[in-house]
Design a protein around this motif. Sequence first.
Motif, PDB file in Angstrom:
ATOM      1  N   ALA A  63       0.839  -1.208   0.000  1.00  0.00           N
ATOM      2  CA  ALA A  63       0.000   0.000   0.000  1.00  0.00           C
ATOM      3  C   ALA A  63       0.869   1.250   0.000  1.00  0.00           C
ATOM      4  CB  ALA A  63      -0.934  -0.013   1.209  1.00  0.00           C
ATOM      5  N   ALA A  64       1.938   1.230   0.804  1.00  0.00           N
ATOM      6  CA  ALA A  64       2.843   2.384   0.861  1.00  0.00           C
ATOM      7  C   ALA A  64       3.588   2.559  -0.461  1.00  0.00           C
ATOM      8  CB  ALA A  64       3.838   2.202   2.008  1.00  0.00           C
ATOM      9  N   LEU A  65       3.993   1.462  -1.064  1.00  0.00           N
ATOM     10  CA  LEU A  65       4.713   1.529  -2.338  1.00  0.00           C
ATOM     11  C   LEU A  65       3.801   2.014  -3.463  1.00  0.00           C
ATOM     12  CD1 LEU A  65       6.806  -1.795  -2.153  1.00  0.00           C
ATOM     13  CD2 LEU A  65       7.617   0.545  -1.751  1.00  0.00           C
ATOM     14  N   ARG A  66       2.530   1.640  -3.394  1.00  0.00           N
ATOM     15  CA  ARG A  66       1.570   2.097  -4.408  1.00  0.00           C
ATOM     16  C   ARG A  66       1.390   3.604  -4.357  1.00  0.00           C
ATOM     17  NH1 ARG A  66      -4.101  -0.705  -4.551  1.00  0.00           N
ATOM     18  NH2 ARG A  66      -4.257   0.661  -6.377  1.00  0.00           N
ATOM     19  N   VAL A  67       1.361   4.163  -3.159  1.00  0.00           N
ATOM     20  CA  VAL A  67       1.179   5.611  -3.010  1.00  0.00           C
ATOM     21  C   VAL A  67       2.274   6.367  -3.761  1.00  0.00           C
ATOM     22  CG1 VAL A  67       1.253   7.513  -1.362  1.00  0.00           C
ATOM     23  CG2 VAL A  67      -0.050   5.453  -0.826  1.00  0.00           C
ATOM     24  N   ARG A  68       3.491   5.829  -3.743  1.00  0.00           N
ATOM     25  CA  ARG A  68       4.627   6.479  -4.408  1.00  0.00           C
ATOM     26  C   ARG A  68       4.805   6.036  -5.850  1.00  0.00           C
ATOM     27  NH1 ARG A  68       5.579  10.945  -1.575  1.00  0.00           N
ATOM     28  NH2 ARG A  68       5.828  10.508   0.656  1.00  0.00           N
ATOM     29  N   THR A  86       9.549   3.241 -10.470  1.00  0.00           N
ATOM     30  CA  THR A  86      10.767   2.421 -10.492  1.00  0.00           C
ATOM     31  C   THR A  86      11.509   2.601 -11.808  1.00  0.00           C
ATOM     32  OG1 THR A  86       9.517   0.497 -11.288  1.00  0.00           O
ATOM     33  CG2 THR A  86       9.841   0.701  -8.910  1.00  0.00           C
ATOM     34  N   MET A  87      10.777   2.785 -12.904  1.00  0.00           N
ATOM     35  CA  MET A  87      11.417   3.036 -14.184  1.00  0.00           C
ATOM     36  C   MET A  87      12.164   4.364 -14.147  1.00  0.00           C
ATOM     37  SD  MET A  87       9.777   3.291 -18.015  1.00  0.00           S
ATOM     38  CE  MET A  87       8.889   4.800 -17.640  1.00  0.00           C
ATOM     39  N   ARG A  88      11.558   5.379 -13.540  1.00  0.00           N
ATOM     40  CA  ARG A  88      12.219   6.681 -13.433  1.00  0.00           C
ATOM     41  C   ARG A  88      13.515   6.567 -12.636  1.00  0.00           C
ATOM     42  NH1 ARG A  88       8.006  10.347 -10.733  1.00  0.00           N
ATOM     43  NH2 ARG A  88       9.769  11.797 -10.739  1.00  0.00           N
TER      44      ARG A  88
END
Length: 273
Positions: A63-68, A86-88
Amino acid sequence: MPTDAPGAARARKTETGSQTAATVERSADVLLLFAEPGTLTLGVTEIAERLGLSKPTVHRILAALRVRGLVEVDEETRRYSLGLSTMRLGLAYLDRIDVRALAAPELVRLSRVTDETATLSILTSGSRVYVDQVTPNREVIMSVRLGIPYPLHAGASSKAFLAFLSDAEIDAYLGEELARLTESTVTDEAALRKDIATIRRRGFAQSIAERQSGSASVAAPLFDHHGSPVGVISICGPRERFRSEAKRCAQVLLEATQRLSAQMGATTPTTPR
């Protein structure tokens, strides 16, 4: 109103810091799972089992990773994959890679292992230039001049670049008049195209006295994350001595260029467009 003793406050602060560090480590572990070969999507249960975490913990991390924007979820399958952020991050890392600095340790190692000269070349304005070299500690060696432009059809380093350009770029280059630098320089278009096909198939170029009389070399390209050749490493030596060393040098050279290409984001040997 009673207050906590300083020691208790410090203990809570330390505990909170430890928990935060643990959360960061677990989040990093989750992201790294997606980087494993062949892993495109993952489910909560898979992540929990592979990392030894509880499902609620995995849900909180995702959930935290999705927010970012670091992961995204397919709402139908409830499986997660890497997000655009992650691509950026990956592209930002790849764009700051300094090919010369990255290759420097490999040049030292290659020269030491082969007891010959190792060089690095880059492309510039349709030509090739040496930008670094490491020479062995022996009496008779080959040495190159840094910063001097050379054509792309003469010598192993040059042809290692030429072979992995696009077909359109090769056609344009071979359509120009090709200079002869030595008696062994190949200028015939059909012969060069045959060389290019061989280089593409085996991954390295080889030449004997094509650019400089009395020299011989093998060379292989470094590929970036776009699959483009961004550098070429060669191993070279005096012609007569290098003849018997070429096969061994080509093997250790390919191992080195594959390592460096992987560090720059290349995934597989590249077939030009």
